[in-house]
Design a protein around this motif. Structure first.
Motif, PDB file in Angstrom:
ATOM      1  N   ALA A  58      19.348 -16.883  43.057  1.00  0.00           N
ATOM      2  CA  ALA A  58      18.961 -15.777  43.935  1.00  0.00           C
ATOM      3  C   ALA A  58      18.914 -16.246  45.383  1.00  0.00           C
ATOM      4  CB  ALA A  58      17.598 -15.222  43.521  1.00  0.00           C
ATOM      5  N   ARG A  59      19.396 -15.390  46.270  1.00  0.00           N
ATOM      6  CA  ARG A  59      19.375 -15.674  47.706  1.00  0.00           C
ATOM      7  C   ARG A  59      18.941 -14.421  48.445  1.00  0.00           C
ATOM      8  NH1 ARG A  59      25.471 -18.292  47.891  1.00  0.00           N
ATOM      9  NH2 ARG A  59      25.169 -19.797  46.191  1.00  0.00           N
ATOM     10  N   ALA A  60      18.268 -14.595  49.533  1.00  0.00           N
ATOM     11  CA  ALA A  60      17.842 -13.466  50.373  1.00  0.00           C
ATOM     12  C   ALA A  60      18.849 -13.295  51.508  1.00  0.00           C
ATOM     13  CB  ALA A  60      16.447 -13.715  50.920  1.00  0.00           C
ATOM     14  N   GLU A  61      19.311 -12.072  51.706  1.00  0.00           N
ATOM     15  CA  GLU A  61      20.283 -11.794  52.747  1.00  0.00           C
ATOM     16  C   GLU A  61      19.795 -10.638  53.611  1.00  0.00           C
ATOM     17  OE1 GLU A  61      23.849 -11.187  50.534  1.00  0.00           O
ATOM     18  OE2 GLU A  61      24.167 -13.339  50.197  1.00  0.00           O
ATOM     19  N   VAL A  62      20.197 -10.636  54.859  1.00  0.00           N
ATOM     20  CA  VAL A  62      19.702  -9.670  55.838  1.00  0.00           C
ATOM     21  C   VAL A  62      20.880  -8.889  56.422  1.00  0.00           C
ATOM     22  CG1 VAL A  62      18.311  -9.341  57.906  1.00  0.00           C
ATOM     23  CG2 VAL A  62      17.871 -11.311  56.405  1.00  0.00           C
ATOM     24  N   TYR A  63      20.725  -7.563  56.482  1.00  0.00           N
ATOM     25  CA  TYR A  63      21.768  -6.695  57.022  1.00  0.00           C
ATOM     26  C   TYR A  63      21.150  -5.699  57.997  1.00  0.00           C
ATOM     27  CZ  TYR A  63      24.142  -8.441  52.812  1.00  0.00           C
ATOM     28  OH  TYR A  63      24.658  -9.245  51.825  1.00  0.00           O
ATOM     29  N   ASP A  64      21.973  -5.185  58.891  1.00  0.00           N
ATOM     30  CA  ASP A  64      21.545  -4.110  59.775  1.00  0.00           C
ATOM     31  C   ASP A  64      21.618  -2.782  59.027  1.00  0.00           C
ATOM     32  OD1 ASP A  64      21.055  -5.673  62.054  1.00  0.00           O
ATOM     33  OD2 ASP A  64      23.191  -5.693  62.563  1.00  0.00           O
ATOM     34  N   TRP A  65      20.578  -1.989  59.149  1.00  0.00           N
ATOM     35  CA  TRP A  65      20.525  -0.692  58.487  1.00  0.00           C
ATOM     36  C   TRP A  65      21.722   0.182  58.871  1.00  0.00           C
ATOM     37  CZ3 TRP A  65      19.056   2.472  54.853  1.00  0.00           C
ATOM     38  CH2 TRP A  65      19.018   3.858  55.072  1.00  0.00           C
ATOM     39  N   ASP A  66      22.093   0.174  60.136  1.00  0.00           N
ATOM     40  CA  ASP A  66      23.158   1.051  60.618  1.00  0.00           C
ATOM     41  C   ASP A  66      24.531   0.665  60.080  1.00  0.00           C
ATOM     42  OD1 ASP A  66      21.459   2.665  62.285  1.00  0.00           O
ATOM     43  OD2 ASP A  66      21.360   0.970  63.664  1.00  0.00           O
ATOM     44  N   ASN A  67      24.657  -0.524  59.517  1.00  0.00           N
ATOM     45  CA  ASN A  67      25.958  -0.981  59.020  1.00  0.00           C
ATOM     46  C   ASN A  67      26.128  -0.785  57.515  1.00  0.00           C
ATOM     47  OD1 ASN A  67      26.612  -1.802  61.607  1.00  0.00           O
ATOM     48  ND2 ASN A  67      25.951  -3.921  61.273  1.00  0.00           N
ATOM     49  N   LEU A  68      25.166  -0.132  56.874  1.00  0.00           N
ATOM     50  CA  LEU A  68      25.270   0.096  55.433  1.00  0.00           C
ATOM     51  C   LEU A  68      25.952   1.427  55.139  1.00  0.00           C
ATOM     52  CD1 LEU A  68      21.856  -1.118  53.962  1.00  0.00           C
ATOM     53  CD2 LEU A  68      23.984  -2.389  54.288  1.00  0.00           C
ATOM     54  N   HIS A  69      26.606   1.472  53.985  1.00  0.00           N
ATOM     55  CA  HIS A  69      27.271   2.701  53.547  1.00  0.00           C
ATOM     56  C   HIS A  69      27.184   2.769  52.029  1.00  0.00           C
ATOM     57  CE1 HIS A  69      30.128   6.068  53.876  1.00  0.00           C
ATOM     58  NE2 HIS A  69      30.643   5.594  52.756  1.00  0.00           N
ATOM     59  N   ALA A  70      26.740   3.901  51.490  1.00  0.00           N
ATOM     60  CA  ALA A  70      26.546   4.056  50.044  1.00  0.00           C
ATOM     61  C   ALA A  70      27.721   4.786  49.414  1.00  0.00           C
ATOM     62  CB  ALA A  70      25.245   4.812  49.767  1.00  0.00           C
ATOM     63  N   GLU A  71      28.118   4.301  48.226  1.00  0.00           N
ATOM     64  CA  GLU A  71      29.224   4.902  47.479  1.00  0.00           C
ATOM     65  C   GLU A  71      28.811   5.101  46.019  1.00  0.00           C
ATOM     66  OE1 GLU A  71      33.223   2.941  49.043  1.00  0.00           O
ATOM     67  OE2 GLU A  71      31.618   1.473  48.752  1.00  0.00           O
ATOM     68  N   ALA A  72      29.162   6.254  45.473  1.00  0.00           N
ATOM     69  CA  ALA A  72      28.970   6.525  44.048  1.00  0.00           C
ATOM     70  C   ALA A  72      30.244   6.136  43.316  1.00  0.00           C
ATOM     71  CB  ALA A  72      28.655   7.998  43.824  1.00  0.00           C
ATOM     72  N   CYS A  73      30.094   5.387  42.213  1.00  0.00           N
ATOM     73  CA  CYS A  73      31.253   4.855  41.489  1.00  0.00           C
ATOM     74  C   CYS A  73      31.139   5.163  40.003  1.00  0.00           C
ATOM     75  CB  CYS A  73      31.369   3.347  41.685  1.00  0.00           C
ATOM     76  SG  CYS A  73      31.312   2.821  43.409  1.00  0.00           S
ATOM     77  N   SER A  74      32.277   5.266  39.364  1.00  0.00           N
ATOM     78  CA  SER A  74      32.317   5.511  37.928  1.00  0.00           C
ATOM     79  C   SER A  74      33.504   4.755  37.346  1.00  0.00           C
ATOM     80  CB  SER A  74      32.447   7.009  37.629  1.00  0.00           C
ATOM     81  OG  SER A  74      32.485   7.247  36.237  1.00  0.00           O
ATOM     82  N   ILE A  75      33.209   3.772  36.493  1.00  0.00           N
ATOM     83  CA  ILE A  75      34.255   2.944  35.900  1.00  0.00           C
ATOM     84  C   ILE A  75      34.196   3.088  34.391  1.00  0.00           C
ATOM     85  CG2 ILE A  75      35.134   0.598  35.640  1.00  0.00           C
ATOM     86  CD1 ILE A  75      33.818  -0.101  38.277  1.00  0.00           C
ATOM     87  N   TYR A  76      35.357   3.343  33.765  1.00  0.00           N
ATOM     88  CA  TYR A  76      35.403   3.418  32.311  1.00  0.00           C
ATOM     89  C   TYR A  76      35.332   2.012  31.738  1.00  0.00           C
ATOM     90  CZ  TYR A  76      36.370   8.376  32.349  1.00  0.00           C
ATOM     91  OH  TYR A  76      36.253   9.745  32.526  1.00  0.00           O
ATOM     92  N   GLY A  77      34.352   1.825  30.852  1.00  0.00           N
ATOM     93  CA  GLY A  77      34.124   0.498  30.288  1.00  0.00           C
ATOM     94  C   GLY A  77      34.272   0.494  28.784  1.00  0.00           C
ATOM     95  N   ALA A  78      34.285  -0.713  28.231  1.00  0.00           N
ATOM     96  CA  ALA A  78      34.410  -0.882  26.780  1.00  0.00           C
ATOM     97  C   ALA A  78      33.050  -0.674  26.138  1.00  0.00           C
ATOM     98  CB  ALA A  78      34.950  -2.269  26.463  1.00  0.00           C
TER      99      ALA A  78
END
Length: 271
Positions: free
Chosen positions: A153-173
């Motif tokens: 585990a590692r802690a990482e820091v990002y700017d709030w304004d640089n985030l973008h959310a995506e909804a994904c759907s992958i067919y799995g086994a």
């Protein structure tokens, strides 16, 4: 607003739709009754949400030893055949046997480590005062199953304004067929649509949208904009675990001291 074509130069695998940006109105209203976990913490400075890349814990730690035992079958067959016939098998036989040995050995180690070494929680903190996001991420590399630096585990820091959310759907086994639905967060190069990093945010698109909406409401309006939850926060590090061996072996969450202090505080005049 939900977008019907990908906004990013490289959309996430299984892209289904983009969610509103960090400073846009949420697309959905958070409804505590359908959310898996309440926030770990919320105050005027930061919001911490629970997060996990592994949806189910405890299965891999059972399958792993079975695969390791399975990998021992080819060497045993080689020994038995050689002692019984004293003939050297063909090259093709050795090649197939080597593959039958390496594949379950690698899979068993990988599945075990994924289940036992992932932390009990992989929280994400949204600091409203600093407009920063702090992510406790479990890194793993299947090509380096014995590497200490590639796992953990590692802690990482990002700017709030640089985030973008995506909804994904992958067919799995899956047992009866079906799709694996997630919401991922992309980290963009400032002022562009170029993705420089991407990480898992939530399982299930509906829940992911609601958690993302909570982050938006908190960062835009403050804690008073969040709904109230009937259940208290879950203490991931000190919960009583009886039967799930994977969760018993899982490391506790331990933020680096400097990042822990920064992520829970507002900037001072000396920052």
């Amino acid at each position: 607003m939900l977008f019907k074509t990908p906004l990013l130069d490289k959309p996430a695998p299984g892209w289904k739709r983009d969610l509103p940006g960090p400073n846009e109105p949420p697309s959905i209203e958070p409804y505590p009754a359908v959310l898996t976990n309440p926030p770990n913490h919320v105050d005027d400075v930061y919001l911490e949400l629970a997060r996990a890349t592994m949806r189910v814990r405890g299965v891999g730690i059972l399958i792993g030893p079975f695969l390791l035992l399975l990998s021992m079958i080819p060497p045993l067959i080689w020994i038995v055949l050689f002692r019984a016939t004293e003939n050297i098998p063909s090259l093709a036989f050795y090649f197939f046997g080597l593959f039958a040995f390496i594949a379950p050995l690698w899979a068993g180690i990988h599945i075990w480590k994924m289940d036992a070494e992932a932390p009990r929680d992989e929280p994400i903190r949204f600091n409203r005062a600093r407009r920063k996001v702090y992510v406790y991420r479990f890194r793993h590399n299947g090509l380096k199953p014995f590497s200490r630096s590639a796992w953990g585990a590692r802690a990482e820091v990002y700017d709030w304004d640089n985030l973008h959310a995506e909804a994904c759907s992958i067919y799995g086994a899956m047992g009866s067929g079906g799709s694996i639905q997630t919401v991922t967060l992309a980290v963009l190069e400032p002022g562009t649509r170029k993705v420089v990093d991407r990480f898992h945010f939530a399982h299930d698109i509906q829940q992911g949208e609601m958690y993302w909406a909570m982050a938006q409401l908190f960062m835009q309006q403050g804690p008073q904009a969040l709904p109230s939850f009937p259940r208290p926060p879950r203490d991931w590090n000190n919960e009583k675990i009886r039967f799930n061996l994977a969760r018993r072996l899982a490391p506790k969450v331990h933020w680096p001291e400097a990042i822990d202090l920064e992520s829970r505080s507002a900037p001072s005049m000396h920052d």
